[in-house]
Design a protein around this motif. Structure first.
Motif, PDB file in Angstrom:
ATOM      1  N   ALA A  44       0.808  -1.219   0.000  1.00  0.00           N
ATOM      2  CA  ALA A  44       0.000   0.000   0.000  1.00  0.00           C
ATOM      3  C   ALA A  44       0.842   1.270   0.000  1.00  0.00           C
ATOM      4  CB  ALA A  44      -0.932  -0.004   1.213  1.00  0.00           C
ATOM      5  N   HIS A  45       2.081   1.192   0.483  1.00  0.00           N
ATOM      6  CA  HIS A  45       2.919   2.382   0.615  1.00  0.00           C
ATOM      7  C   HIS A  45       4.205   2.200  -0.183  1.00  0.00           C
ATOM      8  CE1 HIS A  45       0.145   3.386   3.779  1.00  0.00           C
ATOM      9  NE2 HIS A  45       0.454   2.265   4.412  1.00  0.00           N
ATOM     10  N   ALA A  46       4.426   3.070  -1.143  1.00  0.00           N
ATOM     11  CA  ALA A  46       5.621   3.021  -1.976  1.00  0.00           C
ATOM     12  C   ALA A  46       6.310   4.381  -1.927  1.00  0.00           C
ATOM     13  CB  ALA A  46       5.232   2.674  -3.414  1.00  0.00           C
ATOM     14  N   ASN A  47       7.566   4.413  -2.343  1.00  0.00           N
ATOM     15  CA  ASN A  47       8.278   5.689  -2.393  1.00  0.00           C
ATOM     16  C   ASN A  47       9.036   5.895  -3.708  1.00  0.00           C
ATOM     17  OD1 ASN A  47      10.355   3.896  -1.941  1.00  0.00           O
ATOM     18  ND2 ASN A  47      10.952   4.751   0.035  1.00  0.00           N
ATOM     19  N   VAL A  48       9.119   4.871  -4.539  1.00  0.00           N
ATOM     20  CA  VAL A  48       9.739   4.971  -5.863  1.00  0.00           C
ATOM     21  C   VAL A  48       8.843   4.199  -6.831  1.00  0.00           C
ATOM     22  CG1 VAL A  48      11.774   4.490  -7.276  1.00  0.00           C
ATOM     23  CG2 VAL A  48      12.072   5.139  -4.877  1.00  0.00           C
ATOM     24  N   GLY A  49       8.029   4.907  -7.581  1.00  0.00           N
ATOM     25  CA  GLY A  49       7.065   4.231  -8.447  1.00  0.00           C
ATOM     26  C   GLY A  49       6.115   3.412  -7.606  1.00  0.00           C
ATOM     27  N   ASP A  50       5.991   2.128  -7.935  1.00  0.00           N
ATOM     28  CA  ASP A  50       5.111   1.261  -7.154  1.00  0.00           C
ATOM     29  C   ASP A  50       5.901   0.346  -6.216  1.00  0.00           C
ATOM     30  OD1 ASP A  50       6.206  -0.337  -9.102  1.00  0.00           O
ATOM     31  OD2 ASP A  50       4.318  -1.218  -9.771  1.00  0.00           O
ATOM     32  N   GLU A  51       7.141   0.709  -5.927  1.00  0.00           N
ATOM     33  CA  GLU A  51       8.000  -0.065  -5.020  1.00  0.00           C
ATOM     34  C   GLU A  51       8.351   0.753  -3.784  1.00  0.00           C
ATOM     35  OE1 GLU A  51      10.478  -2.824  -8.165  1.00  0.00           O
ATOM     36  OE2 GLU A  51      11.398  -0.940  -7.515  1.00  0.00           O
ATOM     37  N   ALA A  52       8.767   0.046  -2.751  1.00  0.00           N
ATOM     38  CA  ALA A  52       9.276   0.682  -1.536  1.00  0.00           C
ATOM     39  C   ALA A  52      10.769   0.392  -1.447  1.00  0.00           C
ATOM     40  CB  ALA A  52       8.554   0.146  -0.306  1.00  0.00           C
ATOM     41  N   ALA A  94       1.652  -4.341   3.765  1.00  0.00           N
ATOM     42  CA  ALA A  94       1.530  -5.668   3.149  1.00  0.00           C
ATOM     43  C   ALA A  94       0.498  -6.513   3.869  1.00  0.00           C
ATOM     44  CB  ALA A  94       2.891  -6.364   3.152  1.00  0.00           C
ATOM     45  N   GLY A  95      -0.494  -5.877   4.443  1.00  0.00           N
ATOM     46  CA  GLY A  95      -1.489  -6.453   5.323  1.00  0.00           C
ATOM     47  C   GLY A  95      -2.010  -7.851   5.120  1.00  0.00           C
ATOM     48  N   ASP A  96      -2.652  -8.152   4.002  1.00  0.00           N
ATOM     49  CA  ASP A  96      -3.402  -9.396   3.873  1.00  0.00           C
ATOM     50  C   ASP A  96      -2.636 -10.553   3.245  1.00  0.00           C
ATOM     51  OD1 ASP A  96      -5.586  -8.177   5.026  1.00  0.00           O
ATOM     52  OD2 ASP A  96      -6.456  -7.572   3.107  1.00  0.00           O
ATOM     53  N   ALA A  97      -1.391 -10.357   2.941  1.00  0.00           N
ATOM     54  CA  ALA A  97      -0.617 -11.427   2.301  1.00  0.00           C
ATOM     55  C   ALA A  97      -0.492 -12.620   3.249  1.00  0.00           C
ATOM     56  CB  ALA A  97       0.766 -10.925   1.923  1.00  0.00           C
ATOM     57  N   GLU A  98      -0.511 -13.813   2.673  1.00  0.00           N
ATOM     58  CA  GLU A  98      -0.324 -15.026   3.471  1.00  0.00           C
ATOM     59  C   GLU A  98       1.132 -15.459   3.493  1.00  0.00           C
ATOM     60  OE1 GLU A  98      -3.032 -18.199   2.732  1.00  0.00           O
ATOM     61  OE2 GLU A  98      -4.716 -16.817   2.459  1.00  0.00           O
ATOM     62  N   GLN A  99       1.897 -14.974   2.504  1.00  0.00           N
ATOM     63  CA  GLN A  99       3.319 -15.294   2.440  1.00  0.00           C
ATOM     64  C   GLN A  99       4.020 -14.209   1.630  1.00  0.00           C
ATOM     65  OE1 GLN A  99       3.404 -19.069   0.513  1.00  0.00           O
ATOM     66  NE2 GLN A  99       3.215 -18.236  -1.526  1.00  0.00           N
ATOM     67  N   VAL A 100       5.337 -14.206   1.734  1.00  0.00           N
ATOM     68  CA  VAL A 100       6.160 -13.318   0.921  1.00  0.00           C
ATOM     69  C   VAL A 100       7.270 -14.153   0.289  1.00  0.00           C
ATOM     70  CG1 VAL A 100       5.701 -11.240   2.288  1.00  0.00           C
ATOM     71  CG2 VAL A 100       7.669 -12.676   2.860  1.00  0.00           C
ATOM     72  N   ARG A 101       7.832 -13.624  -0.793  1.00  0.00           N
ATOM     73  CA  ARG A 101       9.011 -14.233  -1.403  1.00  0.00           C
ATOM     74  C   ARG A 101      10.186 -13.325  -1.082  1.00  0.00           C
ATOM     75  NH1 ARG A 101       6.288 -14.288  -6.306  1.00  0.00           N
ATOM     76  NH2 ARG A 101       8.039 -13.235  -7.287  1.00  0.00           N
ATOM     77  N   VAL A 166      19.940 -10.614   1.331  1.00  0.00           N
ATOM     78  CA  VAL A 166      18.596 -10.209   0.908  1.00  0.00           C
ATOM     79  C   VAL A 166      18.663  -8.888   0.154  1.00  0.00           C
ATOM     80  CG1 VAL A 166      16.301  -9.491   1.716  1.00  0.00           C
ATOM     81  CG2 VAL A 166      17.490 -11.408   2.837  1.00  0.00           C
ATOM     82  N   GLU A 167      17.981  -8.852  -1.007  1.00  0.00           N
ATOM     83  CA  GLU A 167      17.892  -7.606  -1.769  1.00  0.00           C
ATOM     84  C   GLU A 167      16.452  -7.191  -2.036  1.00  0.00           C
ATOM     85  OE1 GLU A 167      19.209  -7.572  -5.801  1.00  0.00           O
ATOM     86  OE2 GLU A 167      18.057  -9.342  -6.334  1.00  0.00           O
ATOM     87  N   ARG A 168      15.506  -8.143  -2.004  1.00  0.00           N
ATOM     88  CA  ARG A 168      14.130  -7.830  -2.373  1.00  0.00           C
ATOM     89  C   ARG A 168      13.158  -8.718  -1.611  1.00  0.00           C
ATOM     90  NH1 ARG A 168      11.328  -5.349  -6.600  1.00  0.00           N
ATOM     91  NH2 ARG A 168      13.293  -4.758  -7.591  1.00  0.00           N
ATOM     92  N   ILE A 169      12.010  -8.134  -1.277  1.00  0.00           N
ATOM     93  CA  ILE A 169      10.893  -8.888  -0.725  1.00  0.00           C
ATOM     94  C   ILE A 169       9.704  -8.619  -1.633  1.00  0.00           C
ATOM     95  CG2 ILE A 169       9.336  -9.217   1.230  1.00  0.00           C
ATOM     96  CD1 ILE A 169      11.654  -8.378   3.064  1.00  0.00           C
ATOM     97  N   ILE A 170       9.087  -9.687  -2.102  1.00  0.00           N
ATOM     98  CA  ILE A 170       7.953  -9.580  -3.016  1.00  0.00           C
ATOM     99  C   ILE A 170       6.703 -10.032  -2.272  1.00  0.00           C
ATOM    100  CG2 ILE A 170       6.955 -10.359  -5.212  1.00  0.00           C
ATOM    101  CD1 ILE A 170      10.441 -11.078  -5.160  1.00  0.00           C
ATOM    102  N   VAL A 171       5.689  -9.176  -2.272  1.00  0.00           N
ATOM    103  CA  VAL A 171       4.417  -9.487  -1.641  1.00  0.00           C
ATOM    104  C   VAL A 171       3.446  -9.848  -2.754  1.00  0.00           C
ATOM    105  CG1 VAL A 171       2.590  -8.642  -0.133  1.00  0.00           C
ATOM    106  CG2 VAL A 171       4.940  -7.808   0.178  1.00  0.00           C
ATOM    107  N   PRO A 172       3.127 -11.146  -2.909  1.00  0.00           N
ATOM    108  CA  PRO A 172       2.239 -11.549  -4.033  1.00  0.00           C
ATOM    109  C   PRO A 172       0.821 -11.009  -3.883  1.00  0.00           C
ATOM    110  CG  PRO A 172       3.091 -13.476  -2.846  1.00  0.00           C
ATOM    111  CD  PRO A 172       3.554 -12.261  -2.132  1.00  0.00           C
TER     112      PRO A 172
END
Length: 172
Positions: A44-52, A94-101, A166-172
């Motif tokens: 829900a919250h980004a600071n560079v385009g659609d990424e945080a 990232a409220g409702d996600a059940e998992q992250v990559r 770690v470089e990235r966390i993806i919230v599906p």
């Protein structure tokens, strides 16, 4: 009916809450240092385009924890410090996600259930024994579970979720 004297504490309370509500509504700040971590996907919250994007100072500003533990990758016990992963995920909404990559610099990825972060104080370790984690020492960011506090975490599944570099966390 409230008198001026009775209204004063209520008014002071409301004024004290204004900066807090503004902080919650405002977007993430833009990193000023080298970006260490990017979060993408359903946030829900980004600071560079659609990424945080987060630099070291932004990560250090999140609620943190110290974990003193042995790991399957070190011979001796270490004192690790970094932000709680659940605080990071809350910061980006990232409220409702059940998992992250979670993706490492070498493109290794692990799927981690959000339940892990709610059940345990999993951190994104940034330091070991007071020193910033280097690439050679599994840094700059390392997903670390409190192994000594919870020996039941010493499983193959949790070891695969303990991503380093770690470089990235993806919230599906």
């Amino acid at each position: 009916m409230l008198t001026g004297i009775a209204l004063r504490p209520l008014l002071l309370l409301l004024l004290a809450l204004v900066p807090f509500s503004i902080a919650l509504a405002s977007p993430l700040p833009t990193p000023t240092g080298r970006v260490l971590l990017t979060l993408s996907g359903d946030i829900a919250h980004a600071n560079v385009g659609d990424e945080a994007h987060f630099d070291r100072a932004m990560l250090e500003a999140l609620p943190a924890r110290v974990i003193e533990t042995h790991t399957p990758w070190h011979r001796d016990r270490g004192r690790y410090e970094g932000p709680l992963v659940r605080a990071l995920l809350e910061a980006v909404g990232a409220g409702d996600a059940e998992q992250v990559r979670i993706r490492a610099l070498n493109h290794y990825e692990a799927e981690v259930p959000m339940a892990d972060f709610r059940r345990h104080d999993v951190i994104l370790a940034m330091t070991r024994d007071g020193e910033p984690l280097t690439i050679r020492e599994y840094g700059p960011l390392f997903v670390l579970y409190p192994f000594d506090e919870h020996p039941e975490l010493l499983t193959e599944a949790i070891r695969f979720r303990s991503v380093w570099h770690v470089e990235r966390i993806i919230v599906p």
